[in-house]
Design an enzyme around this catalytic site. Structure first.
Site, PDB file in Angstrom:
ATOM      1  N   ARG A   1       2.033 -75.149  76.247  1.00  0.00           N
ATOM      2  CA  ARG A   1       1.123 -73.687  75.597  1.00  0.00           C
ATOM      3  C   ARG A   1       0.588 -73.751  74.729  1.00  0.00           C
ATOM      4  O   ARG A   1      -0.290 -72.496  74.524  1.00  0.00           O
ATOM      5  CB  ARG A   1       1.774 -73.100  76.253  1.00  0.00           C
ATOM      6  CG  ARG A   1       1.933 -72.269  77.936  1.00  0.00           C
ATOM      7  CD  ARG A   1       3.246 -70.895  78.192  1.00  0.00           C
ATOM      8  NE  ARG A   1       2.565 -69.968  78.351  1.00  0.00           N
ATOM      9  CZ  ARG A   1       2.767 -69.410  79.334  1.00  0.00           C
ATOM     10  NH1 ARG A   1       3.484 -69.399  79.971  1.00  0.00           N
ATOM     11  NH2 ARG A   1       2.048 -67.793  79.681  1.00  0.00           N
TER      12      ARG A   1
ATOM     13  N   ASP B   1      -2.426 -73.493  79.925  1.00  0.00           N
ATOM     14  CA  ASP B   1      -1.482 -72.357  80.296  1.00  0.00           C
ATOM     15  C   ASP B   1      -1.920 -73.531  81.770  1.00  0.00           C
ATOM     16  O   ASP B   1      -2.621 -72.553  82.618  1.00  0.00           O
ATOM     17  CB  ASP B   1      -1.705 -71.232  79.779  1.00  0.00           C
ATOM     18  CG  ASP B   1      -0.582 -70.411  81.006  1.00  0.00           C
ATOM     19  OD1 ASP B   1       0.180 -70.571  81.885  1.00  0.00           O
ATOM     20  OD2 ASP B   1      -1.158 -68.986  81.354  1.00  0.00           O
TER      21      ASP B   1
ATOM     22  N   HIS C   1      15.444 -91.243  84.289  1.00  0.00           N
ATOM     23  CA  HIS C   1      15.898 -92.519  82.627  1.00  0.00           C
ATOM     24  C   HIS C   1      17.166 -93.575  82.574  1.00  0.00           C
ATOM     25  O   HIS C   1      16.942 -94.469  82.148  1.00  0.00           O
ATOM     26  CB  HIS C   1      15.309 -91.089  81.343  1.00  0.00           C
ATOM     27  CG  HIS C   1      17.244 -90.915  81.150  1.00  0.00           C
ATOM     28  ND1 HIS C   1      17.037 -89.616  81.929  1.00  0.00           N
ATOM     29  CD2 HIS C   1      18.163 -91.106  80.406  1.00  0.00           C
ATOM     30  CE1 HIS C   1      18.735 -89.398  80.756  1.00  0.00           C
ATOM     31  NE2 HIS C   1      19.154 -90.594  80.089  1.00  0.00           N
TER      32      HIS C   1
ATOM     33  N   LYS D   1      16.907 -97.935  81.272  1.00  0.00           N
ATOM     34  CA  LYS D   1      17.868 -98.217  81.045  1.00  0.00           C
ATOM     35  C   LYS D   1      18.562 -99.855  80.663  1.00  0.00           C
ATOM     36  O   LYS D   1      18.874-100.411  81.768  1.00  0.00           O
ATOM     37  CB  LYS D   1      19.353 -97.842  80.722  1.00  0.00           C
ATOM     38  CG  LYS D   1      19.839 -96.067  80.110  1.00  0.00           C
ATOM     39  CD  LYS D   1      20.999 -96.011  80.426  1.00  0.00           C
ATOM     40  CE  LYS D   1      21.024 -94.281  79.897  1.00  0.00           C
ATOM     41  NZ  LYS D   1      20.515 -93.601  78.424  1.00  0.00           N
TER      42      LYS D   1
ATOM     43  N   ASP E   1      22.548 -81.892  88.065  1.00  0.00           N
ATOM     44  CA  ASP E   1      22.546 -82.801  86.588  1.00  0.00           C
ATOM     45  C   ASP E   1      22.475 -83.731  86.299  1.00  0.00           C
ATOM     46  O   ASP E   1      20.915 -84.687  86.302  1.00  0.00           O
ATOM     47  CB  ASP E   1      22.862 -81.851  86.305  1.00  0.00           C
ATOM     48  CG  ASP E   1      22.272 -81.962  84.389  1.00  0.00           C
ATOM     49  OD1 ASP E   1      21.139 -82.675  84.016  1.00  0.00           O
ATOM     50  OD2 ASP E   1      22.794 -81.972  82.981  1.00  0.00           O
TER      51      ASP E   1
ATOM     52  N   HIS F   1      21.286 -89.817  88.334  1.00  0.00           N
ATOM     53  CA  HIS F   1      20.892 -91.392  87.634  1.00  0.00           C
ATOM     54  C   HIS F   1      22.602 -91.759  88.592  1.00  0.00           C
ATOM     55  O   HIS F   1      22.698 -93.245  88.281  1.00  0.00           O
ATOM     56  CB  HIS F   1      22.404 -90.850  86.650  1.00  0.00           C
ATOM     57  CG  HIS F   1      20.566 -89.544  85.398  1.00  0.00           C
ATOM     58  ND1 HIS F   1      19.634 -90.131  85.847  1.00  0.00           N
ATOM     59  CD2 HIS F   1      21.007 -88.895  84.052  1.00  0.00           C
ATOM     60  CE1 HIS F   1      19.402 -88.973  84.741  1.00  0.00           C
ATOM     61  NE2 HIS F   1      19.906 -88.297  84.788  1.00  0.00           N
TER      62      HIS F   1
ATOM     63  N   LYS G   1      30.741 -82.617  80.674  1.00  0.00           N
ATOM     64  CA  LYS G   1      30.183 -82.667  79.533  1.00  0.00           C
ATOM     65  C   LYS G   1      31.868 -82.239  79.096  1.00  0.00           C
ATOM     66  O   LYS G   1      32.561 -81.946  79.175  1.00  0.00           O
ATOM     67  CB  LYS G   1      29.359 -81.463  79.398  1.00  0.00           C
ATOM     68  CG  LYS G   1      28.330 -81.611  80.036  1.00  0.00           C
ATOM     69  CD  LYS G   1      26.968 -81.511  79.008  1.00  0.00           C
ATOM     70  CE  LYS G   1      25.469 -81.934  80.020  1.00  0.00           C
ATOM     71  NZ  LYS G   1      24.999 -82.450  79.412  1.00  0.00           N
TER      72      LYS G   1
HETATM   73  C1  BG6 Z   1      19.775 -85.739  81.905  1.00  0.00           C
HETATM   74  C2  BG6 Z   1      21.605 -84.752  81.873  1.00  0.00           C
HETATM   75  O1  BG6 Z   1      18.978 -86.167  82.925  1.00  0.00           O
HETATM   76  O2  BG6 Z   1      20.476 -86.452  81.041  1.00  0.00           O
HETATM   77  C3  BG6 Z   1      21.913 -84.177  80.426  1.00  0.00           C
HETATM   78  O3  BG6 Z   1      19.585 -83.516  82.270  1.00  0.00           O
HETATM   79  C4  BG6 Z   1      22.031 -85.513  79.823  1.00  0.00           C
HETATM   80  O4  BG6 Z   1      22.319 -83.062  80.838  1.00  0.00           O
HETATM   81  C5  BG6 Z   1      20.977 -86.788  79.875  1.00  0.00           C
HETATM   82  O5  BG6 Z   1      22.795 -85.321  78.507  1.00  0.00           O
HETATM   83  C6  BG6 Z   1      22.440 -88.277  79.680  1.00  0.00           C
HETATM   84  O6  BG6 Z   1      21.431 -89.470  78.958  1.00  0.00           O
HETATM   85  P1  BG6 Z   1      22.107 -90.257  78.937  1.00  0.00           P
HETATM   86  O7  BG6 Z   1      21.039 -91.489  78.456  1.00  0.00           O
HETATM   87  O8  BG6 Z   1      22.101 -89.055  77.149  1.00  0.00           O
HETATM   88  O9  BG6 Z   1      23.336 -90.511  79.352  1.00  0.00           O
END
Ligand code: BG6
Length: 482
Positions: free
Chosen positions: A47, A90, A175, A179, A232, A237, A331
């Site tokens: 934006r 936008d 992601h 790894k 999350d 993951h 966390k």
């Molecule tokens: C993200 C989450 O997908 O992964 C975050 O939204 C989290 O809350 C993060 O901190 C952790 O990723 P990594 O690679 O640091 O373990």
């Protein structure tokens, strides 16, 4: 299907946190190591009103801040910045997409889009791309989470994407799959003879998957409080880690075979019973010797969102009958650690017992971060003359990946995933049916919480989570691997 390497990479959210911390440094690393084609253009959009020069300056600052010192090379950085250009957009307004298309020019040579955007803008963005002719056969799209907050919203997003991009041109990012040690799980399981014969209910007692973090809310107020640890981290993951750990050997190392096998596991997950999950929320405490406040303090108001979740999961198939998978993530825990621990069964008969020898069953620890290693804990005899009986001790057989491959450049997940996106290799991306199986299971957990009015239990920051999570494993005679 978009064949081969893209000539253009279009980054949405190009001025955001993910771009600054991860995407731009990763693209720079690929550039510096000549892993992306010299003529790959990188066009950013967001934006904010920047021109090319201002965007390059912003990218330069991000690289200065987030690249490790050993990776900074002024000449390479200058050359990398020349690849970048920028177009303000936008995404809620359809008419801005024509200017974006103009900036991009001819994309018939192939374009990869990296889309990370607020869920509310998803459909509009896809419609905008379509209206501007930016969804043709030569274009593929990478989608960053959050892709919905439940099965219904995820299906709505997937449907919107599917109207413009067929599944084979849709690359959903998790992601964790980028790894190195996660991919190494495939090598460990399927490139070695010794594990697979034991990798089942006959050989394994239980499997634990931990993704613990020391960070708290980190300023992501709205997003995190609407999401919570289950959605999350566990929905994506951790279920991907579980699927890779539990899947059958794929016939080939290709996208379809691997994803088919993961899907079978995800579909075999048994609905979680009411006493098989624990929600937690961090209270005040100390992490790494530093006093920190509670989640409600960080948020500025009380909340019912979990910052911790532990689940005892079951994969209902022949291989895993009776083997619990204990999953936990949270966390503000004691340590930052991601690992898979495979707890093997005890030997059927302990011949050392009459002479005082106690045995611990073998354990395989696959540590993803912060260090990367695979450690097999085995029993060995302590050296000595054994006058008082044979003394046995658990000793590690260690494979430190960091040491074994010390000369190999370590890559962060986004380097791998961005390169695979630009190259068009979908193996490490998540297929629609996998995501939907993940949501189906997670939605049922949330429905159980809603029915039972399950509130998060407090745990001290810097601890390993609520006591109830310890009890979840201990009542089966299992201890978490802390
Ligand atoms: C993200 C989450 O997908 O992964 C975050 O939204 C989290 O809350 C993060 O901190 C952790 O990723 P990594 O690679 O640091 O373990």
């Amino acid at each position: 299907m978009a064949i081969g390497q893209s000539k253009t990479l279009l980054l949405f959210g190009a001025t955001g946190d993910l771009a600054k911390r991860m995407l731009l440094p990763s693209l720079y690393a690929l550039h510096a190591d000549q892993l992306i084609a010299p003529d790959l253009r990188i066009v950013g959009t967001a934006r904010s009103h920047h021109d090319d020069a201002a965007f390059r300056a912003m990218a330069g600052e991000a690289l200065a801040k987030f690249l490790p010192d050993g990776r900074k090379d002024d000449a390479a950085i200058a050359a990398f910045l020349q690849r970048l250009s920028y177009q303000p957009l936008d995404a809620s307004q359809l008419d801005g997409f024509a200017a974006l298309a103009e900036k991009l020019g001819d994309v018939s040579g192939g374009m990869s889009i990296f889309l990370s955007t607020a869920p509310t803008l998803f459909e509009q963005t896809i419609a905008g791309l379509q209206s501007a002719g930016l969804t043709g056969n030569s274009v593929r799209i990478g989608l960053e989470k959050p892709l919905g907050h439940d099965l219904a919203s995820s299906c709505a997003i997937n449907d919107a994407v599917a109207r413009a991009f067929p599944e084979e041109r849709t690359f959903r990012i998790d992601h964790y799959l980028g790894k190195e040690t996660v991919q190494n799980l495939l090598a460990l399981r399927f490139a070695n003879m010794m594990f697979e014969p034991l990798w089942n209910a006959q050989g394994i007692d239980n499997i634990q998957i931990t993704v613990s973090e020391t960070v708290g809310l980190e300023g992501r107020h709205g997003f995190y409080d609407d999401t919570g640890a289950l959605r999350d981290m566990l929905q994506n993951h951790m279920l991907q880690l579980l699927a890779l750990t539990a899947m059958e050997p794929p016939a080939e190392l290709d996208a379809r075979s691997i994803r088919d096998e993961k899907l079978k596991v995800l579909r075999s997950l048994r609905p979680v019973a009411p006493n098989e999950s624990v929600r937690g929320q961090y209270g005040p405490g100390a992490v790494g010797g530093v006093a920190v406040g509670s989640y409600a303090d960080d948020l500025g108001k009380p909340s019912d969102t979990e910052t911790y979740v532990a689940i005892k999961a079951h994969v209902d198939n022949w291989r895993w009958r009776g083997v619990p998978f204990y999953l936990r993530t949270g966390k503000r825990l004691a340590e930052r650690r991601s690992e898979i621990v495979v707890q093997f069964k005890a030997v059927p008969h302990n011949i050392f017992a009459p002479r005082g020898g106690t045995l611990a069953a073998n354990r395989l620890v696959i540590r993803l971060q912060p260090a990367e290693y695979v450690r097999l804990l085995v029993m060995a005899k302590e050296p000595g003359l054994d006058r008082g009986g044979m003394v046995l001790r658990e000793v590690p057989l260690d494979l430190s990946l960091t040491d074994a491959f010390a000369k190999t450049q370590r890559r962060i997940a986004y380097e791998r995933l961005l390169l695979d996106l630009v190259d068009g290799d979908p193996t490490l991306f998540v297929r629609r049916d996998e995501v939907e199986a993940q949501w189906r299971w997670v939605d049922a957990v949330r429905a159980g919480w809603a029915d039972g009015k399950v509130a998060p239990r407090p745990y001290g920051s810097g601890s390993w989570g609520p006591n109830a999570a310890i009890a979840l494993a201990e009542r089966d005679g299992v201890s978490w691997h802390d």
